[in-house]
Design a protein around this motif. Structure first.
Motif, PDB file in Angstrom:
ATOM      1  N   THR A   1      77.869  38.719  78.244  1.00 10.20           N
ATOM      2  CA  THR A   1      77.951  38.495  76.802  1.00 10.20           C
ATOM      3  C   THR A   1      79.111  37.552  76.477  1.00 10.20           C
ATOM      4  O   THR A   1      79.462  37.383  75.319  1.00 10.20           O
ATOM      5  CB  THR A   1      78.150  39.824  76.045  1.00 10.20           C
ATOM      6  OG1 THR A   1      79.337  40.462  76.530  1.00 10.20           O
ATOM      7  CG2 THR A   1      76.941  40.733  76.226  1.00 10.20           C
ATOM      8  N   ARG A   2      79.677  36.936  77.485  1.00 12.28           N
ATOM      9  CA  ARG A   2      80.816  36.032  77.311  1.00 12.28           C
ATOM     10  C   ARG A   2      80.362  34.652  76.852  1.00 12.28           C
ATOM     11  O   ARG A   2      79.254  34.222  77.154  1.00 12.28           O
ATOM     12  CB  ARG A   2      81.566  35.867  78.638  1.00 12.28           C
ATOM     13  CG  ARG A   2      82.270  37.111  79.132  1.00 12.28           C
ATOM     14  CD  ARG A   2      83.150  36.822  80.344  1.00 12.28           C
ATOM     15  NE  ARG A   2      82.654  35.778  81.225  1.00 12.28           N
ATOM     16  CZ  ARG A   2      81.989  35.987  82.363  1.00 12.28           C
ATOM     17  NH1 ARG A   2      81.723  37.203  82.761  1.00 12.28           N
ATOM     18  NH2 ARG A   2      81.600  34.972  83.104  1.00 12.28           N
ATOM     19  N   PRO A   3      81.267  33.920  76.177  1.00 11.26           N
ATOM     20  CA  PRO A   3      80.964  32.526  75.847  1.00 11.26           C
ATOM     21  C   PRO A   3      81.111  31.667  77.105  1.00 11.26           C
ATOM     22  O   PRO A   3      81.684  32.107  78.105  1.00 11.26           O
ATOM     23  CB  PRO A   3      82.038  32.159  74.821  1.00 11.26           C
ATOM     24  CG  PRO A   3      83.176  33.077  75.120  1.00 11.26           C
ATOM     25  CD  PRO A   3      82.564  34.344  75.646  1.00 11.26           C
ATOM     26  N   VAL A   4      80.610  30.462  77.034  1.00 11.27           N
ATOM     27  CA  VAL A   4      80.798  29.535  78.152  1.00 11.27           C
ATOM     28  C   VAL A   4      82.290  29.238  78.279  1.00 11.27           C
ATOM     29  O   VAL A   4      83.066  29.392  77.339  1.00 11.27           O
ATOM     30  CB  VAL A   4      79.989  28.222  77.968  1.00 11.27           C
ATOM     31  CG1 VAL A   4      78.505  28.489  78.027  1.00 11.27           C
ATOM     32  CG2 VAL A   4      80.379  27.505  76.692  1.00 11.27           C
TER      33      VAL A   4
ATOM     34  N   LEU B   1      75.477  28.581  73.218  1.00 13.68           N
ATOM     35  CA  LEU B   1      75.698  27.906  74.492  1.00 13.68           C
ATOM     36  C   LEU B   1      75.820  28.946  75.592  1.00 13.68           C
ATOM     37  O   LEU B   1      76.688  29.819  75.530  1.00 13.68           O
ATOM     38  CB  LEU B   1      76.976  27.055  74.445  1.00 13.68           C
ATOM     39  CG  LEU B   1      77.037  25.966  73.384  1.00 13.68           C
ATOM     40  CD1 LEU B   1      78.365  25.222  73.476  1.00 13.68           C
ATOM     41  CD2 LEU B   1      75.870  25.003  73.509  1.00 13.68           C
ATOM     42  N   VAL B   2      74.934  28.869  76.543  1.00 14.75           N
ATOM     43  CA  VAL B   2      75.016  29.729  77.725  1.00 14.75           C
ATOM     44  C   VAL B   2      74.891  28.855  78.964  1.00 14.75           C
ATOM     45  O   VAL B   2      74.303  27.772  78.916  1.00 14.75           O
ATOM     46  CB  VAL B   2      73.927  30.829  77.744  1.00 14.75           C
ATOM     47  CG1 VAL B   2      74.120  31.821  76.621  1.00 14.75           C
ATOM     48  CG2 VAL B   2      72.543  30.248  77.717  1.00 14.75           C
ATOM     49  N   SER B   3      75.452  29.358  80.028  1.00 11.98           N
ATOM     50  CA  SER B   3      75.383  28.649  81.302  1.00 11.98           C
ATOM     51  C   SER B   3      74.859  29.610  82.359  1.00 11.98           C
ATOM     52  O   SER B   3      74.657  30.796  82.086  1.00 11.98           O
ATOM     53  CB  SER B   3      76.785  28.156  81.699  1.00 11.98           C
ATOM     54  OG  SER B   3      77.630  29.270  81.969  1.00 11.98           O
ATOM     55  N   GLN B   4      74.705  29.123  83.542  1.00 15.20           N
ATOM     56  CA  GLN B   4      74.268  29.973  84.647  1.00 15.20           C
ATOM     57  C   GLN B   4      75.254  31.128  84.831  1.00 15.20           C
ATOM     58  O   GLN B   4      74.853  32.249  85.090  1.00 15.20           O
ATOM     59  CB  GLN B   4      74.171  29.149  85.935  1.00 15.20           C
ATOM     60  CG  GLN B   4      73.681  29.930  87.121  1.00 15.20           C
ATOM     61  CD  GLN B   4      73.512  29.043  88.343  1.00 15.20           C
ATOM     62  OE1 GLN B   4      73.533  27.818  88.243  1.00 15.20           O
ATOM     63  NE2 GLN B   4      73.360  29.657  89.497  1.00 15.20           N
TER      64      GLN B   4
END
Length: 171
Positions: free
Chosen positions: A96-99, A87-90
């Motif tokens: 490299t952080r999670p959402v 899961l990635v967001s804008q």
């Protein structure tokens, strides 16, 4: 969950990422933290497994279809991201952080769909289908023994029609 809650979840989860979150909660009893921490390395399409919270699980057709749809959208929207999270967001595509915790809430919870409730329904369904074995629930869903016993006890009460009676803690 009621039929109305299930229908509402289906109607609300219209995007690939929302559908994936619902599928992970419904099929795998995945916690939101596990969804947010899921890495691309945790997916093995050849073996048909997804590893959630360190526990490999069989990836059925529903999960595989939802995962592929989301990964296709992810690639189309953010083709150059180096972020290894599924899961990635804008906001996280360039990191490299999670959402964030809010990411899934924005997709579903703010629209009245509770991933925690879907997850709980999945665990209870498993308890009902497998004879209310707390050890099975602990192993399958990485539940604490106390939580697994609570689900197993509820399932036993439902299976034996004694839902209106108070549970006997000595049994």
């Amino acid at each position: 969950m009621t039929d109305e809650e299930i229908a509402h979840a289906e109607q609300t989860a219209t995007t690939p990422v929302a559908r994936l979150a619902v599928v992970l909660a419904a099929a795998h009893a995945a916690r939101e933290e596990a969804m947010r921490g899921l890495l691309l390395e945790h997916l093995d399409f050849a073996a048909g497994t997804v590893t959630l919270d360190g526990h490999p699980q069989r990836m059925g057709t529903l999960t595989r279809t939802a995962m592929r749809a989301w990964l296709a959208e992810r690639k189309a929207r953010r083709p150059h991201t180096l972020n290894r999270h599924v899961l990635v967001s804008q906001q996280t595509a360039g990191t490299t952080r999670p959402v964030s915790n809010y990411f899934l809430k924005r997709q579903l919870t703010l629209h009245g769909v509770s991933l925690a409730r879907i997850r709980a329904d999945r665990v209870l369904g498993e308890a009902l289908a497998t004879g209310a074995d707390p050890l099975h629930l602990t192993v399958l869903f990485d539940l604490s023994p106390a939580t697994a016993v609570k689900y197993a006890e509820l399932a036993r009460r439902l299976l034996h029609g004694s839902f209106d009676q108070q549970p006997n803690p000595g049994h």
